[in-house]
Scaffold this motif. Structure first.
Motif: not given
Length: 388
Positions: A81-85, A91-94, A114-125, A194-199
């Protein structure tokens, strides 16, 4: 004539750790009458604490309803619900992040969004679950005085507090700190968390913003600028300051270094600011009333509620609840070792860890019940002490 007292609530950041705040709020809701309105006229949120802050503001007509909504979210949390797993997403985002680093080192700017994790699910929520228009409705109805969300501007280097409140609250400008009136929307929550580097960073008014805990050198000041005369803070630092130390010859892993950086971002500035307020209060107490009026200083009561246990120790018990893709990603930087549990605790948006944090917050608040009630309703406490 003295201005009316206003109680401020400060909800700090800390990724998944902020589930602790919900446990404290659950206890406070039980302390108050069932149909009580929001007891905090001023609510200030930073980073993931901004989600809790906005939820309370949206439900200011019924404090218990707002807390129950937060309980439903956090007790059923899942990283999906927060970031793509999913393997493709991770792999694509990394790969994009790594490619961006390589190309940027060659002078080609490819790190945009570009970030380490994709937070698209959190945006939708957050798009679908929070009716932001109710914030102004509750302000107009008198259930809320002001709400603020703080984010950090990557271009200006300023800690910017976006606030929505009653008419007449002036904006402010201090060294590397700004207060800007606005209508709180989804973009402010995403920017603040938006945690730096993460989101990924979020654009607002022609500038990109990141996690509000960065460069927030005075976390209490926003509440004071908005008119708070007393401040209740739900922090996330271990109150006993217990440290887990590796052997001196163990070189720190990337995860251990990252966890240390996270702590410096999310925890250290609050402790310094609380000490600063306490020193000012002590200085004010040594002055006469005339001198206090001349310098226009006032005593600020501060109550801090913090975890009674080290959060990284709790995170160690639940690290294997993360999806295998995230464990694989974190293993490469040493986050799956015991020394990396601190970093993992910020990303552990899993219901079992969150429920443990909620229970810890609830029990910690129960232990401070009388102190909390006296702080929320100081006049009732004073009336109880009057001679009959």
């Amino acid at each position: 004539m003295n201005a009316p007292e206003k109680l401020g609530l400060i909800l700090t950041g800390g990724g998944a750790r902020v589930a602790y705040q919900v446990g404290v709020l659950k206890a406070i809701a039980e302390f108050l009458p069932r149909h009580a309105h929001n007891p905090f006229p001023i609510i200030c949120g930073t980073s993931s604490g901004s989600l809790n802050a906005v939820t309370l503001a949206v439900n200011a007509r019924s404090f218990r309803k707002g807390v129950q909504y937060l309980l439903n979210i956090w007790k059923n949390a899942h990283v999906d619900n927060v970031y793509r797993t999913d393997p493709v997403g991770v792999l694509t985002n990394s790969a994009r992040w790594l490619a961006g680093l390589i190309l940027s080192s060659m002078g080609i700017n490819k790190l945009n969004q570009v970030s380490l994790l994709d937070n698209a699910p959190m945006v939708t929520m957050l798009e679908t679950t929070l009716p932001y228009e109710k914030i102004q409705e509750n302000i107009d109805a008198g259930h809320l005085y002001a709400l603020s969300i703080t984010a950090s501007g990557y271009g200006s280097g300023c800690s910017v507090t976006f606030y929505q409140g009653v008419e007449g609250i002036p904006p402010w400008k201090r060294a590397h700190r700004l207060g800007i009136p606005t209508k709180i929307e989804l973009k402010h929550l995403l920017a603040s968390s938006a945690i730096p580097f993460i989101f990924p960073a979020v654009p607002i008014n022609r500038e990109y913003f990141g996690d509000g805990s960065m460069r927030q050198i005075a976390p209490i000041s926003s509440a004071l600028h908005l008119g708070a005369t007393r401040v209740l803070i739900i922090g996330l630092g271990h109150s006993e300051e217990e440290q887990i130390r590796s052997k001196i010859y163990d070189y720190p892993s990337l995860a251990q270094i990252a966890g240390h950086v996270m702590d410096s971002i999310f925890l250290d500035s609050l402790k310094v600011d609380v000490e600063r307020v306490e020193r000012i209060n002590h200085s004010i107490g040594m002055l006469s009333e005339d001198a206090q009026q001349q310098i226009n200083w006032r005593h600020i009561d501060v109550l801090v509620i913090e975890p009674s246990q080290a959060i990284e120790k709790i995170a160690e018990r639940y690290v294997m609840h993360l999806p295998w893709t995230i464990r694989f990603l974190l293993r490469g930087i040493g986050a799956m070792r015991r020394s990396g549990a601190n970093l993992v605790s910020y990303l552990l948006f899993e219901k079992n860890f969150c429920r443990a944090m909620i229970e810890l917050g609830y029990q910690d608040a129960l232990k401070q019940k009388q102190e909390i009630l006296a702080f929320i309703n100081p006049h009732e406490k004073a009336a109880e002490n009057l001679p009959q």
